[in-house]
Design a protein around this motif. Sequence first.
Motif, short mmCIF file in Angstrom:
data_model
loop_
_atom_site.label_atom_id
_atom_site.label_comp_id
_atom_site.label_asym_id
_atom_site.label_seq_id
_atom_site.Cartn_x
_atom_site.Cartn_y
_atom_site.Cartn_z
N GLN A 38 2.02 6.58 -6.95
CA GLN A 38 0.98 7.53 -7.36
C GLN A 38 1.45 8.96 -7.16
OE1 GLN A 38 -2.72 7.07 -5.17
NE2 GLN A 38 -3.83 6.96 -7.10
N ARG A 39 2.10 9.22 -6.04
CA ARG A 39 2.62 10.55 -5.76
C ARG A 39 3.70 10.93 -6.79
NH1 ARG A 39 6.34 10.69 -1.15
NH2 ARG A 39 7.35 9.96 -2.63
N GLN B 85 3.96 9.79 -9.82
CA GLN B 85 3.30 10.01 -11.11
C GLN B 85 2.71 11.42 -11.17
OE1 GLN B 85 0.02 7.36 -11.89
NE2 GLN B 85 0.11 7.73 -14.09
N THR B 86 2.11 11.87 -10.08
CA THR B 86 1.55 13.22 -10.01
C THR B 86 2.66 14.27 -10.13
OG1 THR B 86 -0.28 12.46 -8.64
CG2 THR B 86 0.19 14.81 -8.58
N GLY C 207 0.83 -1.21 0.00
CA GLY C 207 0.00 0.00 0.00
C GLY C 207 0.86 1.25 0.00
N GLN C 208 1.91 1.24 0.79
CA GLN C 208 2.84 2.37 0.85
C GLN C 208 3.54 2.57 -0.49
OE1 GLN C 208 2.99 4.47 3.24
NE2 GLN C 208 4.70 5.69 2.52
N MET D 172 2.41 1.69 -3.43
CA MET D 172 1.42 2.19 -4.39
C MET D 172 1.20 3.70 -4.19
SD MET D 172 0.58 -0.19 -6.42
CE MET D 172 -0.93 0.34 -7.15
N LYS D 173 1.13 4.14 -2.94
CA LYS D 173 0.96 5.57 -2.66
C LYS D 173 2.17 6.36 -3.18
CE LYS D 173 -2.01 5.27 1.38
NZ LYS D 173 -2.12 5.50 2.82
N GLN D 174 3.36 5.81 -2.95
CA GLN D 174 4.57 6.48 -3.40
C GLN D 174 4.60 6.56 -4.93
OE1 GLN D 174 8.16 4.59 -2.03
NE2 GLN D 174 9.46 6.23 -2.75
#
Length: 107
Positions: free
Chosen positions: A13-14, A16-17, A6-7, A9-11
């Motif tokens: 996603q961040r 990518q943004t 989960g961590q 995936m969040k990293q």
Amino acid sequence: MKADLGQLMKQAQRMQTEMAQAQEELANLEVQGEAGGGLVRLTMTCRHEVRDIRIDDSLLGEDRSMLEDILIAAFNDTLRKIDSTVQEKYSGMAAGAGLPGGFKLPF
């Protein structure tokens, strides 16, 4: 293990943004190169779109091949500066993502 995934995936996603934001900024960022001691100045965006070319009046009466050579030198100077600017912009992103030094972004 789930928390790690989960961590991660969040990293991702961040990152990518941040990458999308950096690409937008670079599209609008202008870099200027020059050649012939400033007789030719070229302005391009970091997406390699030419925005402006300034040629000193003293070159207009000169030999055509010399002007062409100076234009080529100005383009190459600008492209080197763009590469440096882009690498500088993305280097912080690669370090923040835990990627090894020298890792080049965008892919």
